[in-house]
Write an enzyme that holds these catalytic residues in place. Sequence first.
Site, mmCIF file in Angstrom:
data_model
loop_
_atom_site.group_PDB
_atom_site.id
_atom_site.type_symbol
_atom_site.label_atom_id
_atom_site.label_comp_id
_atom_site.label_asym_id
_atom_site.label_seq_id
_atom_site.Cartn_x
_atom_site.Cartn_y
_atom_site.Cartn_z
ATOM 1 N N SER A 7 0.864 -1.181 0.000
ATOM 2 C CA SER A 7 0.000 0.000 0.000
ATOM 3 C C SER A 7 0.893 1.221 0.000
ATOM 4 O O SER A 7 2.079 1.147 0.324
ATOM 5 C CB SER A 7 -0.936 -0.001 1.218
ATOM 6 N N GLU A 9 1.209 5.655 0.755
ATOM 7 C CA GLU A 9 0.679 6.887 1.340
ATOM 8 C C GLU A 9 1.049 8.069 0.445
ATOM 9 O O GLU A 9 2.191 8.209 0.027
ATOM 10 C CB GLU A 9 1.250 7.112 2.734
ATOM 11 N N GLY A 100 -3.048 13.196 15.797
ATOM 12 C CA GLY A 100 -2.560 14.350 15.056
ATOM 13 C C GLY A 100 -1.542 15.147 15.846
ATOM 14 O O GLY A 100 -1.521 15.123 17.081
ATOM 15 N N ASP A 101 -0.694 15.851 15.117
ATOM 16 C CA ASP A 101 0.321 16.691 15.745
ATOM 17 C C ASP A 101 -0.283 18.021 16.187
ATOM 18 O O ASP A 101 -1.350 18.428 15.713
ATOM 19 C CB ASP A 101 1.466 16.958 14.769
ATOM 20 N N HIS A 142 7.207 6.346 20.831
ATOM 21 C CA HIS A 142 6.717 7.694 20.547
ATOM 22 C C HIS A 142 7.339 8.691 21.530
ATOM 23 O O HIS A 142 7.465 8.399 22.727
ATOM 24 C CB HIS A 142 5.186 7.714 20.679
ATOM 25 N N ALA A 145 5.443 9.184 24.735
ATOM 26 C CA ALA A 145 5.081 8.020 25.540
ATOM 27 C C ALA A 145 5.992 7.899 26.761
ATOM 28 O O ALA A 145 7.158 8.292 26.730
ATOM 29 C CB ALA A 145 5.164 6.751 24.699
ATOM 30 N N ASP A 151 3.554 2.549 25.214
ATOM 31 C CA ASP A 151 3.227 2.657 23.794
ATOM 32 C C ASP A 151 2.410 1.452 23.332
ATOM 33 O O ASP A 151 1.400 1.588 22.639
ATOM 34 C CB ASP A 151 4.523 2.739 22.974
ATOM 35 N N PHE A 209 13.417 14.684 10.257
ATOM 36 C CA PHE A 209 12.106 14.098 10.536
ATOM 37 C C PHE A 209 12.240 12.974 11.556
ATOM 38 O O PHE A 209 11.444 12.856 12.494
ATOM 39 C CB PHE A 209 11.499 13.591 9.230
ATOM 40 N N HIS A 258 3.810 -1.113 3.748
ATOM 41 C CA HIS A 258 3.206 0.191 3.491
ATOM 42 C C HIS A 258 4.326 1.183 3.207
ATOM 43 O O HIS A 258 5.252 1.343 4.013
ATOM 44 C CB HIS A 258 2.401 0.648 4.709
#
Length: 287
Positions: A7, A9, A100-101, A142, A145, A151, A209, A258
């Site tokens: 898949s 994105e 969401g951020d 995360h 977390a 998490d 990132f 993905h």
Amino acid sequence: MPTPSISFEFFPPKSLEASFRLWDCVSTLAPLAPEWVSVTYGAGGTTRELTREAVATLGKQFDLRVAGHLTCVDASREETMEVARGFRAAGVTDIVALRGDAPKGSDRFEPHPEGFNNSLELIAALAADDFNVRVGCYPDTHPEAAGADADIAWLKRKIDAGASEAISQFFFDAETFLRFRDRCAAEGIDAPIVPGILPIENWKGVSKFAAACGTTIPDDLAAAFEVAVRDGREDLLAIAQAAELADTLVSEGVEHLHFYTLNKPELTRDVCAALGIAPRSALSRVA
């Protein structure tokens, strides 16, 4: 070795030039027969309408199963569910549900006064409305977390709330994902855990990132990319790194991959080719 399903994105375009880039990306990758594709939701919900338009267009123009991203940021419950109903009106019943951020200018997530307080509430509302809900997960813990155990416990609550599948944040070490997958299974999570793979199109950008989202960068990978960038071989290394990572995952029983395309299809296409994933037209000619 079996060929994995895949898949992709994409993110919604914000300009005419970006629209052409998206359509070129989808046109390049759609022949690889992805099981589904997703369209992201900008920080703070900034691309809400663009996401809805892109989701509808991809489904109609390319005959793809499309999942729209949806977050809890800067919107009431009614506004958020209105977006979901817009997806359904476009024939889309798959949603990637995320907290969401924080919106631009904020350093932490704050729920809208009339909005969903967290992803669990959003997942439960969508599942109750018969959407197929996918969620995010984090092989590297995360940043917000309390730890790896917290998490995984939170992921289990997402699945229990109604999610059917989890897609991981990108990572660079196969063992990181495999250990995470095994720990999830040990904690009773029986939903599929899908690895998210990011072919490294720009090492400097991906490094920033990764630091922001808590993804560990192995020292040997950083050193290799520094040399590759210097020698103009960054793309060759990116393809080799992502293909080796994917191949290792498949050899360990992963059935679906993905890919985060960043709307730049060439690296993803070449990684898929290295895995033996050919366009449908080529497969038909071989048959």
